[in-house]
Design a protein around this motif. Structure first.
Motif, PDB file in Angstrom:
ATOM      1  N   LYS A  83      -7.787   2.499  77.697  1.00  0.00           N
ATOM      2  CA  LYS A  83      -6.821   1.462  78.034  1.00  0.00           C
ATOM      3  C   LYS A  83      -7.095   0.980  79.451  1.00  0.00           C
ATOM      4  CE  LYS A  83      -1.952   0.478  78.246  1.00  0.00           C
ATOM      5  NZ  LYS A  83      -1.030   0.741  79.288  1.00  0.00           N
ATOM      6  N   SER A  84      -7.071  -0.318  79.637  1.00  0.00           N
ATOM      7  CA  SER A  84      -7.251  -0.889  80.962  1.00  0.00           C
ATOM      8  C   SER A  84      -6.058  -0.526  81.831  1.00  0.00           C
ATOM      9  CB  SER A  84      -7.370  -2.411  80.864  1.00  0.00           C
ATOM     10  OG  SER A  84      -7.367  -2.996  82.141  1.00  0.00           O
ATOM     11  N   THR A  85      -6.326  -0.162  83.072  1.00  0.00           N
ATOM     12  CA  THR A  85      -5.230   0.146  83.996  1.00  0.00           C
ATOM     13  C   THR A  85      -4.763  -1.103  84.731  1.00  0.00           C
ATOM     14  OG1 THR A  85      -6.763   0.736  85.764  1.00  0.00           O
ATOM     15  CG2 THR A  85      -5.996   2.522  84.327  1.00  0.00           C
ATOM     16  N   SER A  86      -5.496  -2.217  84.573  1.00  0.00           N
ATOM     17  CA  SER A  86      -5.134  -3.430  85.296  1.00  0.00           C
ATOM     18  C   SER A  86      -4.638  -4.569  84.405  1.00  0.00           C
ATOM     19  CB  SER A  86      -6.326  -3.932  86.120  1.00  0.00           C
ATOM     20  OG  SER A  86      -7.418  -4.221  85.269  1.00  0.00           O
ATOM     21  N   LYS A  87      -4.978  -4.538  83.101  1.00  0.00           N
ATOM     22  CA  LYS A  87      -4.586  -5.605  82.186  1.00  0.00           C
ATOM     23  C   LYS A  87      -4.126  -5.000  80.867  1.00  0.00           C
ATOM     24  CE  LYS A  87      -7.730  -8.899  84.190  1.00  0.00           C
ATOM     25  NZ  LYS A  87      -9.084  -8.745  84.611  1.00  0.00           N
ATOM     26  N   LYS A  88      -3.513  -5.824  80.036  1.00  0.00           N
ATOM     27  CA  LYS A  88      -3.064  -5.359  78.723  1.00  0.00           C
ATOM     28  C   LYS A  88      -4.243  -5.435  77.752  1.00  0.00           C
ATOM     29  CE  LYS A  88       0.467  -6.080  75.256  1.00  0.00           C
ATOM     30  NZ  LYS A  88       1.604  -6.873  74.818  1.00  0.00           N
ATOM     31  N   PHE A  89      -4.971  -4.337  77.659  1.00  0.00           N
ATOM     32  CA  PHE A  89      -6.172  -4.296  76.830  1.00  0.00           C
ATOM     33  C   PHE A  89      -6.476  -2.854  76.463  1.00  0.00           C
ATOM     34  CE2 PHE A  89     -10.815  -3.840  76.429  1.00  0.00           C
ATOM     35  CZ  PHE A  89     -11.081  -4.795  75.456  1.00  0.00           C
ATOM     36  N   ALA A  90      -6.751  -2.624  75.182  1.00  0.00           N
ATOM     37  CA  ALA A  90      -7.180  -1.304  74.715  1.00  0.00           C
ATOM     38  C   ALA A  90      -8.439  -1.502  73.882  1.00  0.00           C
ATOM     39  CB  ALA A  90      -6.101  -0.630  73.881  1.00  0.00           C
ATOM     40  N   TYR A  91      -9.336  -0.545  73.962  1.00  0.00           N
ATOM     41  CA  TYR A  91     -10.609  -0.612  73.259  1.00  0.00           C
ATOM     42  C   TYR A  91     -10.780   0.660  72.428  1.00  0.00           C
ATOM     43  CZ  TYR A  91     -15.651  -0.899  72.487  1.00  0.00           C
ATOM     44  OH  TYR A  91     -16.903  -0.961  71.911  1.00  0.00           O
TER      45      TYR A  91
ATOM     46  N   PHE B  37      -9.800   2.295  60.923  1.00  0.00           N
ATOM     47  CA  PHE B  37      -8.357   2.489  60.792  1.00  0.00           C
ATOM     48  C   PHE B  37      -7.646   2.191  62.109  1.00  0.00           C
ATOM     49  CE2 PHE B  37      -4.739   5.231  61.709  1.00  0.00           C
ATOM     50  CZ  PHE B  37      -3.827   4.731  60.789  1.00  0.00           C
ATOM     51  N   LEU B  38      -8.166   2.710  63.215  1.00  0.00           N
ATOM     52  CA  LEU B  38      -7.500   2.519  64.507  1.00  0.00           C
ATOM     53  C   LEU B  38      -7.493   1.056  64.940  1.00  0.00           C
ATOM     54  CD1 LEU B  38      -8.718   5.673  66.427  1.00  0.00           C
ATOM     55  CD2 LEU B  38      -6.412   5.211  65.575  1.00  0.00           C
ATOM     56  N   LYS B  39      -8.400   0.258  64.394  1.00  0.00           N
ATOM     57  CA  LYS B  39      -8.426  -1.172  64.696  1.00  0.00           C
ATOM     58  C   LYS B  39      -7.547  -1.975  63.741  1.00  0.00           C
ATOM     59  CE  LYS B  39     -12.879  -1.255  66.986  1.00  0.00           C
ATOM     60  NZ  LYS B  39     -14.263  -1.735  66.980  1.00  0.00           N
ATOM     61  N   SER B  40      -7.001  -1.316  62.720  1.00  0.00           N
ATOM     62  CA  SER B  40      -6.120  -1.989  61.756  1.00  0.00           C
ATOM     63  C   SER B  40      -4.711  -2.089  62.324  1.00  0.00           C
ATOM     64  CB  SER B  40      -6.084  -1.194  60.444  1.00  0.00           C
ATOM     65  OG  SER B  40      -5.327  -0.005  60.610  1.00  0.00           O
ATOM     66  N   GLY B  41      -3.831  -2.742  61.602  1.00  0.00           N
ATOM     67  CA  GLY B  41      -2.435  -2.878  62.037  1.00  0.00           C
ATOM     68  C   GLY B  41      -1.746  -1.540  62.238  1.00  0.00           C
ATOM     69  N   ARG B  42      -1.861  -0.642  61.252  1.00  0.00           N
ATOM     70  CA  ARG B  42      -1.237   0.681  61.379  1.00  0.00           C
ATOM     71  C   ARG B  42      -1.865   1.486  62.500  1.00  0.00           C
ATOM     72  NH1 ARG B  42      -1.583   3.548  55.995  1.00  0.00           N
ATOM     73  NH2 ARG B  42      -0.764   5.258  57.230  1.00  0.00           N
ATOM     74  N   GLY B  43      -3.165   1.345  62.663  1.00  0.00           N
ATOM     75  CA  GLY B  43      -3.851   2.053  63.740  1.00  0.00           C
ATOM     76  C   GLY B  43      -3.417   1.562  65.109  1.00  0.00           C
ATOM     77  N   ARG B  44      -3.239   0.252  65.242  1.00  0.00           N
ATOM     78  CA  ARG B  44      -2.774  -0.314  66.516  1.00  0.00           C
ATOM     79  C   ARG B  44      -1.356   0.164  66.830  1.00  0.00           C
ATOM     80  NH1 ARG B  44      -6.592  -1.926  70.003  1.00  0.00           N
ATOM     81  NH2 ARG B  44      -8.214  -3.000  68.871  1.00  0.00           N
ATOM     82  N   GLU B  45      -0.536   0.301  65.803  1.00  0.00           N
ATOM     83  CA  GLU B  45       0.812   0.842  66.017  1.00  0.00           C
ATOM     84  C   GLU B  45       0.737   2.284  66.522  1.00  0.00           C
ATOM     85  OE1 GLU B  45       3.824  -0.687  65.933  1.00  0.00           O
ATOM     86  OE2 GLU B  45       2.624  -2.502  65.692  1.00  0.00           O
ATOM     87  N   PHE B  46      -0.182   3.064  65.959  1.00  0.00           N
ATOM     88  CA  PHE B  46      -0.378   4.431  66.418  1.00  0.00           C
ATOM     89  C   PHE B  46      -0.799   4.435  67.895  1.00  0.00           C
ATOM     90  CE2 PHE B  46      -3.487   7.857  67.181  1.00  0.00           C
ATOM     91  CZ  PHE B  46      -2.641   8.945  67.067  1.00  0.00           C
ATOM     92  N   ILE B  47      -1.712   3.562  68.262  1.00  0.00           N
ATOM     93  CA  ILE B  47      -2.174   3.470  69.657  1.00  0.00           C
ATOM     94  C   ILE B  47      -1.027   3.080  70.580  1.00  0.00           C
ATOM     95  CG2 ILE B  47      -3.663   2.172  71.236  1.00  0.00           C
ATOM     96  CD1 ILE B  47      -5.706   2.079  68.866  1.00  0.00           C
ATOM     97  N   LYS B  48      -0.203   2.129  70.152  1.00  0.00           N
ATOM     98  CA  LYS B  48       0.947   1.743  70.964  1.00  0.00           C
ATOM     99  C   LYS B  48       1.902   2.926  71.163  1.00  0.00           C
ATOM    100  CE  LYS B  48       1.174  -3.141  69.796  1.00  0.00           C
ATOM    101  NZ  LYS B  48       1.948  -4.177  69.101  1.00  0.00           N
ATOM    102  N   SER B  49       2.044   3.753  70.143  1.00  0.00           N
ATOM    103  CA  SER B  49       2.926   4.910  70.273  1.00  0.00           C
ATOM    104  C   SER B  49       2.387   5.913  71.303  1.00  0.00           C
ATOM    105  CB  SER B  49       3.141   5.587  68.926  1.00  0.00           C
ATOM    106  OG  SER B  49       2.002   6.339  68.539  1.00  0.00           O
TER     107      SER B  49
END
Length: 80
Positions: free
Chosen positions: A8-16, A64-76
């Motif tokens: 996750k970027s510490t300066s912008k809203k971005f996750a890879y 999976f982590l790039k899918s909708g459910r995966g992104r929700e997991f990352i946000k959590s």
């Protein structure tokens, strides 16, 4: 052994999300700007990693982590 990771970027809203067989090298590449897609978002912090035994498993988990459910997991992860 392969590692699926989320940075996750510490300066912008971005996750890879990615996977690699050498996490230390790959994180250095991201932090140093060698990756064109992540260079503008430096610096990063590692927020998630998991190990699997084959590249096929790694690709499937990355997908999976790039899918909708995966992104929700990352946000959590970010909220926890």
């Amino acid at each position: 052994m392969y590692t699926i990771y989320v940075i996750k970027s510490t300066s912008k809203k971005f996750a890879y999300v990615g996977f690699t067989s050498d996490l230390t090298r790959r994180l250095h590449e991201h932090q140093s700007g060698f990756n064109r897609s992540t260079k503008p978002f430096r610096p990063f912090k590692l927020i998630y990693q998991e190990n699997v035994s084959t590249s096929k498993e790694a690709r499937e988990r990355e997908k999976f982590l790039k899918s909708g459910r995966g992104r929700e997991f990352i946000k959590s992860l970010n909220n926890g």
